[in-house]
Design an enzyme around this catalytic site. Structure first.
Site, PDB file in Angstrom:
ATOM      1  N   PRO A   1      12.810  20.250 -25.074  1.00 40.00           N
ATOM      2  CG  PRO A   1      14.508  18.766 -24.478  1.00 40.00           C
ATOM      3  CD  PRO A   1      13.107  18.805 -24.988  1.00 40.00           C
TER       4      PRO A   1
ATOM      5  CG  ASP B   1      -2.597  21.684 -22.734  1.00 38.81           C
ATOM      6  OD1 ASP B   1      -2.676  21.390 -23.932  1.00 38.81           O
ATOM      7  OD2 ASP B   1      -2.909  20.902 -21.814  1.00 38.81           O
TER       8      ASP B   1
ATOM      9  CE  LYS C   1      -3.764   0.007   2.393  1.00 40.07           C
ATOM     10  NZ  LYS C   1      -4.730   0.033   3.529  1.00 40.07           N
TER      11      LYS C   1
END
Length: 309
Positions: A227, A256, A29
């Site tokens: 880059p 975006d 977990k």
């Protein structure tokens, strides 16, 4: 409806969640930090970027289920004018998690639920009924949408006299240039596919973009070079801008943000030299923030001043 300067279309938005964890161990977990929630998806992110630069836009997007309601609240919190198209499928989620032990980022995304035919028609009608100077169609397509969906949007933009700015990929992008757009933003690999070659070297990018322009596929081609920066190409000009060197924390929303900077600069009547510099500045500034936060306006301004020297 009253004409506006900029409309953004997000047919496949996302409720973005981001968090941190310490150590990735299979079958265990994984305890995560308190998540951050952001409104996401191509066009919504473009509207958020425009707002950060002091501009305004109308964001048209689909929304469905409980996740859609959260998305709508987040868009309102950004103080962005919007028009939602109700759909039966729940708005998809995306998940970004950073391992603090390695600083590696893991990104998980879902494809988006099926959109019914009547819902598709509602989206197209919303665009048709809302004239604008610039129409930005950005992001992936949901299940149930054919690859010619953005081509239909391009035809509507042409009929309305809107300048269409497109940020998508694959067959959807190929079909758009059959109708023509004002500006497209492929990366180098996508540009190569558009002209039917396997790859392009840096010195071939200008010629490849002009090949698309000469065939009426677009008036402006902005090629994202990652880059290395970006290149803006028109029929008679080519402007290359290297990306500034910044401490990168996340690449989510960088593309975006670039489109948002470009669109805002165009709407402000800035020169194409300034337009591409604002695009690179906003895209680079977005990588300085973790998760899905996009960029800070002061970072974009500082980087614009740097790339303008």
């Amino acid at each position: 409806m009253k004409p506006v300067d900029i409309v953004t279309l997000t047919v496949n938005p996302a409720l973005d969640k981001s968090t941190h964890f310490k150590g990735l161990v299979a079958e265990q977990k994984i305890r995560c930090a308190e998540p951050r929630y952001d409104a996401g998806g191509g066009g919504i992110n473009v509207s958020k970027a425009i707002a950060r630069l002091g501009g305004s836009s109308l964001a048209i997007y689909t929304s469905g289920g409980a996740t859609g309601k959260i998305l709508e609240d987040l868009v309102r919190a950004e103080k962005i004018d919007s028009q939602t198209i109700a759909v039966k499928s729940w708005t998809r989620e995306s998940f970004v998690a950073v391992d603090e032990h390695t600083n590696l980022q893991y990104r998980f995304g879902f494809s988006g639920g099926k959109i019914e035919d009547n819902e598709v028609q509602s989206v197209l009608k919303a665009i048709e009924d809302q004239p604008s100077k610039y129409l930005v169609a950005s992001g992936s397509l949901n299940e149930g949408l054919t690859t010619d969906f953005y081509q239909k949007v391009a035809q509507i933009a042409k009929n309305n006299g809107s300048r269409l700015i497109v940020d998508t990929s694959g067959e959807a992008l190929s079909k758009i240039i059959e109708v023509g757009a004002y500006l497209i933003k492929p990366n180098v690999g996508e540009l190569a596919k558009l002209i039917g070659v396997e790859k392009l070297e840096m010195e071939e990018v200008d010629h490849a973009a002009k090949e698309i322009i000469a065939k009426g596929g677009a008036e402006i081609v902005v090629v994202s070079l990652g880059p290395q920066g970006a290149m803006l190409v028109t029929a008679d000009a080519c402007e290359y801008v290297p990306a500034p060197n910044v401490a990168k924390k996340s690449t989510v929303g960088a593309g975006d943000s670039m489109v948002g900077g470009i669109t805002w600069a165009l709407s402000q009547g800035k020169s194409l030299k300034e337009v591409i510099r604002w695009g690179v500045a906003c895209g680079s500034a977005a990588t300085m923030n973790e998760g899905t936060q996009l960029f800070k306006s002061e970072d974009a301004q500082r980087l614009f001043d740097w790339v303008s020297k």
